[in-house]
Design a protein around this motif. Structure first.
Motif, PDB file in Angstrom:
ATOM      1  N   THR A   5     -80.717  27.802  32.114  1.00 14.52           N
ATOM      2  CA  THR A   5     -81.126  27.471  30.816  1.00 14.52           C
ATOM      3  C   THR A   5     -81.298  26.078  30.455  1.00 14.52           C
ATOM      4  OG1 THR A   5     -79.362  27.739  29.426  1.00 14.52           O
ATOM      5  CG2 THR A   5     -80.438  29.891  29.980  1.00 14.52           C
ATOM      6  N   LEU A   6     -81.891  25.805  29.365  1.00 13.89           N
ATOM      7  CA  LEU A   6     -81.970  24.387  28.667  1.00 13.89           C
ATOM      8  C   LEU A   6     -80.583  23.963  28.279  1.00 13.89           C
ATOM      9  CD1 LEU A   6     -85.439  24.253  26.995  1.00 13.89           C
ATOM     10  CD2 LEU A   6     -84.883  23.340  29.374  1.00 13.89           C
ATOM     11  N   GLN A   7     -79.617  24.878  27.848  1.00 14.17           N
ATOM     12  CA  GLN A   7     -78.439  24.499  27.401  1.00 14.17           C
ATOM     13  C   GLN A   7     -77.653  24.426  28.646  1.00 14.17           C
ATOM     14  OE1 GLN A   7     -80.280  27.379  26.444  1.00 14.17           O
ATOM     15  NE2 GLN A   7     -80.796  26.330  24.341  1.00 14.17           N
ATOM     16  N   HIS A   8     -78.013  24.967  29.510  1.00 13.11           N
ATOM     17  CA  HIS A   8     -76.835  24.609  30.951  1.00 13.11           C
ATOM     18  C   HIS A   8     -77.400  23.188  31.268  1.00 13.11           C
ATOM     19  CE1 HIS A   8     -76.831  29.217  31.802  1.00 13.11           C
ATOM     20  NE2 HIS A   8     -75.712  28.687  31.294  1.00 13.11           N
ATOM     21  N   LEU A   9     -78.559  22.840  31.233  1.00 10.82           N
ATOM     22  CA  LEU A   9     -78.731  21.402  31.429  1.00 10.82           C
ATOM     23  C   LEU A   9     -78.120  20.299  30.728  1.00 10.82           C
ATOM     24  CD1 LEU A   9     -82.473  21.256  32.122  1.00 10.82           C
ATOM     25  CD2 LEU A   9     -80.622  21.692  33.833  1.00 10.82           C
ATOM     26  N   GLU A  10     -77.949  20.626  29.436  1.00 10.45           N
ATOM     27  CA  GLU A  10     -76.893  19.928  28.370  1.00 10.45           C
ATOM     28  C   GLU A  10     -75.716  19.725  28.675  1.00 10.45           C
ATOM     29  OE1 GLU A  10     -77.926  17.552  26.190  1.00 10.45           O
ATOM     30  OE2 GLU A  10     -79.877  18.069  26.850  1.00 10.45           O
ATOM     31  N   GLN A  11     -74.970  21.120  29.346  1.00  7.76           N
ATOM     32  CA  GLN A  11     -73.708  21.136  29.744  1.00  7.76           C
ATOM     33  C   GLN A  11     -73.503  20.236  31.029  1.00  7.76           C
ATOM     34  OE1 GLN A  11     -72.733  25.144  30.593  1.00  7.76           O
ATOM     35  NE2 GLN A  11     -70.483  24.740  31.217  1.00  7.76           N
ATOM     36  N   GLY A  17     -70.759  13.424  32.280  1.00  9.24           N
ATOM     37  CA  GLY A  17     -70.114  12.313  31.368  1.00  9.24           C
ATOM     38  C   GLY A  17     -68.943  12.167  31.699  1.00  9.24           C
ATOM     39  N   GLN A  18     -68.013  13.139  32.257  1.00  4.28           N
ATOM     40  CA  GLN A  18     -66.520  13.141  32.376  1.00  4.28           C
ATOM     41  C   GLN A  18     -66.149  12.818  33.684  1.00  4.28           C
ATOM     42  OE1 GLN A  18     -65.209  17.201  31.434  1.00  4.28           O
ATOM     43  NE2 GLN A  18     -66.657  17.210  29.728  1.00  4.28           N
ATOM     44  N   VAL A  19     -67.412  12.147  34.539  1.00  5.82           N
ATOM     45  CA  VAL A  19     -66.756  11.517  35.778  1.00  5.82           C
ATOM     46  C   VAL A  19     -66.891  10.259  35.541  1.00  5.82           C
ATOM     47  CG1 VAL A  19     -67.770  11.600  38.118  1.00  5.82           C
ATOM     48  CG2 VAL A  19     -68.294  13.390  36.961  1.00  5.82           C
ATOM     49  N   HIS A  20     -65.724   9.618  36.390  1.00  7.85           N
ATOM     50  CA  HIS A  20     -65.401   8.261  36.351  1.00  7.85           C
ATOM     51  C   HIS A  20     -65.862   7.380  37.554  1.00  7.85           C
ATOM     52  CE1 HIS A  20     -62.839   9.101  32.579  1.00  7.85           C
ATOM     53  NE2 HIS A  20     -62.773  10.146  33.516  1.00  7.85           N
ATOM     54  N   TYR A  21     -67.088   7.043  37.458  1.00  7.96           N
ATOM     55  CA  TYR A  21     -67.516   6.462  38.853  1.00  7.96           C
ATOM     56  C   TYR A  21     -66.953   5.215  39.437  1.00  7.96           C
ATOM     57  CZ  TYR A  21     -72.099   9.085  37.397  1.00  7.96           C
ATOM     58  OH  TYR A  21     -73.062  10.042  36.888  1.00  7.96           O
ATOM     59  N   ASN A  22     -66.689   4.335  38.596  1.00  5.79           N
ATOM     60  CA  ASN A  22     -66.222   3.141  39.051  1.00  5.79           C
ATOM     61  C   ASN A  22     -64.477   2.779  38.348  1.00  5.79           C
ATOM     62  OD1 ASN A  22     -66.053   0.797  40.624  1.00  5.79           O
ATOM     63  ND2 ASN A  22     -66.946  -0.498  39.123  1.00  5.79           N
ATOM     64  N   GLU A  23     -63.768   3.959  37.788  1.00  2.97           N
ATOM     65  CA  GLU A  23     -62.442   3.718  37.429  1.00  2.97           C
ATOM     66  C   GLU A  23     -61.643   4.475  38.319  1.00  2.97           C
ATOM     67  OE1 GLU A  23     -62.379   4.608  33.333  1.00  2.97           O
ATOM     68  OE2 GLU A  23     -64.550   4.707  33.018  1.00  2.97           O
ATOM     69  N   GLY A  69     -71.102  16.987  38.503  1.00  2.00           N
ATOM     70  CA  GLY A  69     -71.381  17.482  37.621  1.00  2.00           C
ATOM     71  C   GLY A  69     -72.240  19.085  38.006  1.00  2.00           C
ATOM     72  N   MET A  70     -72.964  19.015  39.041  1.00  2.41           N
ATOM     73  CA  MET A  70     -73.608  20.209  39.449  1.00  2.41           C
ATOM     74  C   MET A  70     -72.717  21.288  39.836  1.00  2.41           C
ATOM     75  SD  MET A  70     -76.974  18.516  41.094  1.00  2.41           S
ATOM     76  CE  MET A  70     -78.215  20.097  41.244  1.00  2.41           C
ATOM     77  N   VAL A  71     -71.592  20.754  40.919  1.00  2.80           N
ATOM     78  CA  VAL A  71     -70.747  21.749  41.385  1.00  2.80           C
ATOM     79  C   VAL A  71     -69.829  22.219  40.212  1.00  2.80           C
ATOM     80  CG1 VAL A  71     -71.025  20.924  43.797  1.00  2.80           C
ATOM     81  CG2 VAL A  71     -69.085  20.020  42.261  1.00  2.80           C
ATOM     82  N   LEU A  72     -69.523  21.668  39.325  1.00  2.00           N
ATOM     83  CA  LEU A  72     -68.388  22.045  38.453  1.00  2.00           C
ATOM     84  C   LEU A  72     -69.395  23.156  37.353  1.00  2.00           C
ATOM     85  CD1 LEU A  72     -66.814  18.544  37.356  1.00  2.00           C
ATOM     86  CD2 LEU A  72     -65.742  20.579  38.265  1.00  2.00           C
ATOM     87  N   LEU A  73     -70.564  22.724  37.091  1.00  2.00           N
ATOM     88  CA  LEU A  73     -71.477  23.635  36.371  1.00  2.00           C
ATOM     89  C   LEU A  73     -71.495  25.166  37.100  1.00  2.00           C
ATOM     90  CD1 LEU A  73     -72.888  24.701  33.791  1.00  2.00           C
ATOM     91  CD2 LEU A  73     -75.090  23.416  34.816  1.00  2.00           C
TER      92      LEU A  73
END
Length: 269
Positions: A5-11, A17-23, A69-73
């Motif tokens: 659903t659209l709610q899943h896209l927001e999730q 947003g919790q992935v730290h690309y360069n940290e 994000g995709m695999v976590l969801l």
């Protein structure tokens, strides 16, 4: 069967947003998360953040946006195990190394052995203008086959049964019809996962013929139109290419195709 659903896209955006690309992670923490569930399917995203690749071709591999994000969801929605890089890895690239004992690869092995995993989907992101993919191609299915060789001349069997590949292709075709066919142009083995250091090769190598235990694996490559829902300013490509926003309908359709394929594999196991 999960319905995206659209709610899943927001999730999805929240998870990415919790992935730290360069940290790098705090002292004592791993560069990846492992979510363990009793399932015959395992999802992997080794390039969720920047990884160090010590080779003559390139030293650093930029993050594959939204793969973590995709695999976590999908792991949560489909009830399957997940291993995903969520912090910068300055020591190794999980998908490009033959070294034993590296934590990410050890986690994949442990989940396969503990839960008798039969299918591993290794999720990656291809660049918009990747020189390995055809210009119009958006999705690549890699199953350890040489593209230019006929079946009878292949050095080894495909890493996933062709019937399962055909099922996934049918689901992706449906996804294109639901959203935009231009977002779902599929081909095979441009990224074949043939190297001995790939997660696909690692997973297949966990098969044990004496015990009748077979692991099948697929390396999935996706261009931004089916995964990069909303580029973060922290992304490597933001600095060079600016903002990017995929059509939400295409991302939603991609997630639905993956969710349906995961459910199919759970039954096939």
């Amino acid at each position: 069967m999960p319905v995206i659903t659209l709610q899943h896209l927001e999730q999805l955006v929240q998870l990415e947003g919790q992935v730290h690309y360069n940290e790098v992670p705090p002292a004592g923490e791993e560069t990846f998360v492992m979510v363990e569930r009793p399932s015959a399917v395992l999802l992997s995203a080794p390039h969720g953040a920047i990884t160090y690749r010590n080779s003559t071709r390139e030293v650093w591999h930029d993050e594959d946006e939204y793969t973590a994000g995709m695999v976590l969801l999908l792991g949560e929605l489909c009830g399957v195990s997940v291993v995903a890089t969520t912090w910068k890895n300055i020591h190794y690239d999980p998908n490009n190394t033959r070294k034993d004992g590296l934590p990410y690869r050890t986690a994949v092995r442990r989940l396969i052995q503990t839960h008798q995993v039969r299918f591993v989907l290794d999720i990656h992101g291809a660049s918009m203008f990747s020189d390995k993919l055809d210009p119009e191609q958006t999705i690549d299915l890699g199953y350890r086959q040489e593209r230019h060789l006929p079946d009878e001349e292949q050095p080894h069997p495909p890493s996933m049964a062709r019937a399962h590949i055909a099922k996934f292709e049918a689901l992706l075709d449906q996804a294109g019809k639901r959203s935009n066919p231009d977002c779902f142009v599929v081909d095979h083995n441009h990224f074949a996962a043939l190297g001995s250091g790939t997660i696909t090769t690692l997973a297949v190598g966990e098969s044990d013929s004496k015990k009748g235990f077979t692991v099948q694996a697929l390396q999935l490559e996706m261009k931004p139109p089916v995964r990069t829902l909303r580029r973060f300013p922290t992304a490597s490509l933001y600095k060079t290419h600016g903002d990017y926003r995929a059509d939400p309908g295409c991302v939603r359709a991609m997630l639905q195709a993956l969710a349906d394929f995961i459910d199919y594999l759970k039954v096939a196991a």
